[in-house]
Design an enzyme around this catalytic site. Structure first.
Site, PDB file in Angstrom:
ATOM      1  N   GLU A  60       0.829  -1.209   0.000  1.00  0.00           N
ATOM      2  CA  GLU A  60       0.000   0.000   0.000  1.00  0.00           C
ATOM      3  C   GLU A  60       0.864   1.260   0.000  1.00  0.00           C
ATOM      4  OE1 GLU A  60      -2.247  -3.419   1.234  1.00  0.00           O
ATOM      5  OE2 GLU A  60      -0.402  -2.558   2.055  1.00  0.00           O
ATOM      6  N   PRO A 272       9.516 -14.990  -1.252  1.00  0.00           N
ATOM      7  CA  PRO A 272       8.374 -15.188  -0.348  1.00  0.00           C
ATOM      8  C   PRO A 272       7.755 -13.859   0.058  1.00  0.00           C
ATOM      9  CG  PRO A 272      10.281 -16.489   0.355  1.00  0.00           C
ATOM     10  CD  PRO A 272      10.761 -15.526  -0.683  1.00  0.00           C
ATOM     11  N   ARG A 273       6.436 -13.870   0.277  1.00  0.00           N
ATOM     12  CA  ARG A 273       5.729 -12.646   0.615  1.00  0.00           C
ATOM     13  C   ARG A 273       6.129 -12.107   1.986  1.00  0.00           C
ATOM     14  NH1 ARG A 273       2.784  -8.493  -1.754  1.00  0.00           N
ATOM     15  NH2 ARG A 273       1.260  -7.651  -0.286  1.00  0.00           N
ATOM     16  N   MET A 313      14.327  -6.856   1.714  1.00  0.00           N
ATOM     17  CA  MET A 313      13.101  -6.067   1.635  1.00  0.00           C
ATOM     18  C   MET A 313      13.294  -4.876   0.701  1.00  0.00           C
ATOM     19  SD  MET A 313      11.098  -7.809   3.418  1.00  0.00           S
ATOM     20  CE  MET A 313       9.717  -6.662   3.283  1.00  0.00           C
ATOM     21  N   GLU A 315      13.183  -4.671  -2.643  1.00  0.00           N
ATOM     22  CA  GLU A 315      13.850  -4.828  -3.937  1.00  0.00           C
ATOM     23  C   GLU A 315      12.967  -5.477  -4.999  1.00  0.00           C
ATOM     24  OE1 GLU A 315      18.485  -5.097  -3.823  1.00  0.00           O
ATOM     25  OE2 GLU A 315      17.658  -6.895  -2.893  1.00  0.00           O
ATOM     26  N   GLU A 342       3.401  -3.547 -11.275  1.00  0.00           N
ATOM     27  CA  GLU A 342       4.822  -3.235 -11.364  1.00  0.00           C
ATOM     28  C   GLU A 342       5.502  -4.085 -12.425  1.00  0.00           C
ATOM     29  OE1 GLU A 342       6.197  -3.852  -7.431  1.00  0.00           O
ATOM     30  OE2 GLU A 342       5.472  -1.937  -6.664  1.00  0.00           O
TER      31      GLU A 342
END
Length: 424
Positions: A60, A272-273, A313, A315, A342
């Protein structure tokens, strides 16, 4: 109804705090600034207009970033940006630094919100997407703070959930000053739930208004050369994967290897998320017999490396620019998908599972353009990747179609800015 909601929230609060403590076992950052969750934040001095923007987490925040950067340029304004997650907080601080005031969003408790609003004294609250909390909206209404929901989406599944608490939902929506929604179907669901149509504007999805500057494009080229060893090796990214999806991706990779696509021809970048799953996914890759390099180790994958684990994180957007094929996770499990825009904006051919209710309109546009293929199994995923890997013209054409969808749907940012300016 709101009184009952408050009672339930207070009863659940100990479990929320226990969850924070549980997460802190692996990262002490979850305990830092815990006081902000209860509205205890540092005072803000000065008399400029204060715009409070709430973004739940990284996704977000990145979606709202172009708007935030535009609002920063307002000479008479200062911005307060809140989020709910540690990763979101880290990304806000990394990206904006001292350009904004940043705090964690208070828990949706009347006392915490009164305290926060009294200290921060905002002139407007902007809520990104559908992060609606009854006490937050009630507190803003009570203190005369206008509230606007932007880039709002409401799937039929979410609407059904809100209908089950229709009294609370109607009261909550009545306190919104305005809503800028992505699509007409979203607007109709909001109206059905009780939001006045006079407060609604269909603006489109501001995530399409994404730009990659020269520096980002140069970094993406450099990353692609590093991963491909400046050769013809292709890069397949499986992004934002959840538990249950990594296994399918690895099964597909095994089939591709068995069919002749070796590491020097195809590198899998698995992202991974959630950060807390990085170690478990690394272990899963190794137990499946694949050679692995972790991005966080700072070591470039050799031509013998099967998998690069994206365990850093912030990237992922850059990594899409270094890809040849992208699978978007959250779609083979019942999560509803993640943001394709994206990768589409970089011009990448896209693959997804069938669970797409959170991105129904975006996925529809991409599918109709021939830029997105839906798969439901490891076999189908392997077939889709192999087809794209073996046909350069197909990759180029499919990626160009994805990029065209992204370009054609720009403009929501300007329309959203108009809605906001009317409330300032």
């Amino acid at each position: 109804m709101r009184a009952l909601y408050c009672i339930i929230f207070y009863l659940l609060l100990p479990f929320v705090l226990l969850r924070v403590l549980w997460r802190a076992r692996h990262n002490r950052g979850h305990l830092k600034r815990l006081h902000e969750r209860f509205g205890y934040v540092a005072p803000i001095t000065g008399k400029r207009t204060r715009i409070w923007i709430h973004t739940v987490s990284v996704g977000e925040f990145l979606g709202a970033l172009p708007l935030i950067r535009e609002l920063i340029t307002r000479q008479d304004s200062e911005l307060i940006v809140t989020c709910m997650t540690l990763t979101g907080s880290e990304r806000i601080e990394q990206t904006l630094g001292g350009k904004v005031h940043h705090f964690y969003m208070p828990y949706d408790l009347p006392g915490a919100l009164r305290r926060f609003i009294k200290i921060v004294d905002p002139d407007l609250l902007i809520i990104m997407e559908t992060e609606l909390w009854p006490n937050t909206l009630a507190a803003c209404k009570a203190h005369g703070v206008p509230t606007v929901l932007i880039n709002a989406r409401l799937s039929e599944r979410s609407a059904r959930g809100y209908r089950r608490i229709s009294g609370l939902t109607r009261a909550m929506l009545s306190r919104l000053s305005a809503a800028a929604v992505q699509h007409r179907a979203d607007a109709e669901r909001f109206i059905e739930l009780g939001l006045a149509d006079t407060r609604l504007t269909v603006t489109g999805n501001i995530k399409f208004d994404i730009d990659f500057d020269d520096e980002q494009q140069e970094l993406a080229v450099r990353l692609k050369n590093e991963w491909s060893n400046s050769g013809p090796r292709l890069v397949w990214i499986a992004a934002s994967t959840h538990s249950g999806e990594d296994e399918v991706v690895l099964q597909a990779l095994r089939q591709l290897r068995d069919q002749g696509l070796q590491p020097e021809q195809l590198l899998l970048v698995l992202i991974p998320r959630h950060p807390e799953r990085f170690d478990a996914v690394a272990s899963l890759c190794e137990k499946s017999g694949f050679s692995l390099v972790r991005r966080s180790a700072g070591e470039a994958p050799s031509l013998a490396t099967d998998i690069l684990l994206g365990d850093t994180m912030g990237e992922q957007q850059l990594m899409f620019g270094a890809a040849d094929i992208v699978f978007m996770g959250g779609s083979l499990v019942d999560v509803g998908g993640h943001n394709f825009i994206e990768a589409a904006a970089w011009g990448q051919p896209l693959i997804s599972g069938p669970s797409l209710y959170n991105f129904a309109e975006v996925s529809r546009l991409l599918r109709e353009a021939g830029a997105l293929e839906i798969v439901e199994s490891a076999q189908q995923m392997a077939t889709a990747v192999q087809r794209l890997a073996e046909d350069e013209d197909l990759r180029s054409l499919t990626g160009a179609k994805a990029q065209e969808v992204a370009e054609e749907n720009r403009g929501a940012l300007a329309r959203t800015r108009e809605v906001i300016e009317k409330l300032l």
